[in-house]
Design a protein around this motif. Structure first.
Motif, mmCIF file in Angstrom:
data_model
loop_
_atom_site.group_PDB
_atom_site.id
_atom_site.type_symbol
_atom_site.label_atom_id
_atom_site.label_comp_id
_atom_site.label_asym_id
_atom_site.label_seq_id
_atom_site.Cartn_x
_atom_site.Cartn_y
_atom_site.Cartn_z
ATOM 1 N N ILE A 135 56.693 85.801 98.468
ATOM 2 C CA ILE A 135 56.918 85.655 96.877
ATOM 3 C C ILE A 135 55.988 84.752 96.438
ATOM 4 O O ILE A 135 56.000 83.501 96.769
ATOM 5 N N VAL A 136 55.154 85.271 95.395
ATOM 6 C CA VAL A 136 54.069 84.263 94.829
ATOM 7 C C VAL A 136 54.718 82.923 94.405
ATOM 8 O O VAL A 136 55.767 83.300 93.527
ATOM 9 N N LEU A 155 45.258 77.439 104.731
ATOM 10 C CA LEU A 155 45.146 78.699 104.292
ATOM 11 C C LEU A 155 45.953 79.491 104.922
ATOM 12 O O LEU A 155 46.037 79.596 106.237
ATOM 13 N N SER A 156 46.878 80.116 104.533
ATOM 14 C CA SER A 156 47.882 81.055 105.292
ATOM 15 C C SER A 156 47.661 82.553 104.962
ATOM 16 O O SER A 156 47.154 82.791 103.922
ATOM 17 N N VAL A 157 47.914 83.098 105.893
ATOM 18 C CA VAL A 157 47.988 84.685 105.700
ATOM 19 C C VAL A 157 49.334 85.397 105.577
ATOM 20 O O VAL A 157 50.232 85.250 106.303
ATOM 21 N N GLU A 158 49.716 85.971 104.369
ATOM 22 C CA GLU A 158 50.965 86.490 103.809
ATOM 23 C C GLU A 158 50.794 87.969 103.920
ATOM 24 O O GLU A 158 50.123 88.525 103.388
ATOM 25 N N GLY A 218 59.428 85.258 91.130
ATOM 26 C CA GLY A 218 59.923 86.270 91.831
ATOM 27 C C GLY A 218 59.404 87.393 92.441
ATOM 28 O O GLY A 218 59.819 88.116 93.374
ATOM 29 N N TRP A 219 58.270 87.554 91.953
ATOM 30 C CA TRP A 219 57.185 88.870 92.259
ATOM 31 C C TRP A 219 56.820 88.567 93.734
ATOM 32 O O TRP A 219 56.205 87.390 94.111
ATOM 33 N N LYS A 220 56.900 89.866 94.593
ATOM 34 C CA LYS A 220 56.228 89.489 95.926
ATOM 35 C C LYS A 220 54.635 89.885 95.569
ATOM 36 O O LYS A 220 54.206 90.484 94.873
ATOM 37 N N ALA A 221 54.244 89.507 96.737
ATOM 38 C CA ALA A 221 52.518 89.707 96.830
ATOM 39 C C ALA A 221 51.900 90.970 96.362
ATOM 40 O O ALA A 221 50.962 90.997 95.385
#
Length: 364
Positions: free
Chosen positions: A351-352, A343-346, A299-302
């Motif tokens: 959320i990892v 490959l996505s840019v977030e 649940g941690w964000k980037a």
């Protein structure tokens, strides 16, 4: 992240043998109570086939797996909550760990003394539970006495705390562990810092002999109890696992396991289950110098995930480049994933997910 699982149980149930199997640090294992006095700590690599696959594709200079700590805690006896045996030391040590690995003896062996003279897994479990519950009741009673005075003055927060703590008390007085109390996550936040021993997540380990690797009548009894508590039961033969751990090569270990009809060691299953029990996931970084697994909470964000590498990564976070593991394995390189649009840019709200391969952009 430094996270610990405490290995607990009655004396002579196989805790230290299990720990020896897990860790290169050898805890003394002997046939008498209280052999383990000071807790032994072992830093254990979390087995992850994805890391092996990623390493084979990237061919880095080094590979660094993620780890989890296991703590071998002194055996507990009836009366520990009142200081019997090494009770006070036991309870202090268990209070410091994040999760409990409760080892229960499910084998008969006249050469290994049972502290009560008879092997009875359910009774053994109840002894540990009861001692921890008594200590938790003591904690709750003291807190209730303090909060009651404030609640009587009309303080609404105190009243909410009192309601939650009374729910804990009712559960404990009924002989159940605090983790089974009918309390919402929001209510738990109302009464922080209780540090209840029986609220910690638990895995039960049934320690069997070599003839019961798939279970026996004793493990079946435990399985019912574990299901009632929504807990996991893992069957291992600690003595056998210790032999496997002493083999030098993976080929030898696999051959040894095959002889017993096992696809995976009990220890690997235990390590993975412990990692999951703590609500942990893994993301990866990959480059020519290093392929590495990183531990974070689900649940941690980037930005927060980036912070486990370095606080500067979180503080100066701009973007995260993300490739899913299945896509990397399919296309076999970062460049090929880019060309395939995988490959996505977030941004900061991403959320990892477990298995993400990530590269962080940040300002210093």
């Amino acid at each position: 992240m430094s996270l610990q699982c405490g290995i607990v149980g009655l004396p002579n149930v196989g805790k230290s043998t299990l720990f020896n199997s897990l860790s290169s640090a050898k805890a003394e294992a002997a046939n008498f109570p209280f052999c383990t006095i000071e807790p032994n700590i072992g830093v254990i690599t979390v087995p992850d086939e994805r890391l092996e696959k990623l390493t084979a594709l990237v061919n880095p200079e080094k590979t660094i797996p993620t780890v989890i700590e296991f703590v071998d805690i002194a055996g507990l006896v009836k009366g520990a909550s009142n200081g019997e045996g090494l009770g006070n030391k036991f309870l202090a040590n268990i209070r410091e760990v994040d999760a409990i690995i409760h080892v229960i003896r499910c084998f008969e062996d006249p050469n290994v003394v049972h502290v009560d003279g008879k092997v009875n897994p359910l009774h053994d479990k109840e002894i540990i539970d009861a001692e921890l519950q008594l200590k938790d009741l003591e904690t709750i009673e003291k807190r209730i006495q303090r909060v009651e005075k404030i609640a009587k003055s009309g303080d609404q927060d105190a009243r909410k705390q009192l309601t939650a703590m009374e729910a804990y008390r009712t559960t404990l007085e009924s002989g159940k562990n605090a983790r089974l109390a009918d309390i919402s996550e929001q209510e738990k936040l109302i009464v922080p810092d209780l540090f209840l021993l029986t609220e910690k997540p638990v895995i039960y380990v049934a320690n069997v002999d070599e003839d019961a690797l798939l279970g026996n009548d004793m493990t079946k009894q435990l399985e019912v109890v574990a299901q009632d508590e929504n807990a996991e039961l893992i069957i291992v033969c600690a003595a056998l696992e210790e032999q496997i751990a002493q083999l030098d090569s993976e080929a030898e270990k696999n051959e040894f396991l095959a002889e017993y009809g096992l696809a995976e060691s009990g220890l690997n299953r235990l390590i993975k289950a412990s990692y999951s029990l703590l609500d942990l996931i893994t993301y990866f970084t990959a480059g020519p110098k290093e392929v590495r697994a990183w531990t974070i909470r689900k649940g941690w964000k980037a930005p927060r995930a980036a912070g486990v590498i370095h606080t500067d990564f979180e503080r100066g976070f701009i973007k995260a480049e993300v490739i899913k593991m299945k896509d990397f394995i399919k296309h076999q390189s970062e460049l090929a994933c880019k060309e395939a649009g995988k490959l996505s840019v977030e941004g900061k709200e991403y959320i990892v997910e477990d298995g993400d391969i990530m590269h962080f952009r940040f300002n210093v």
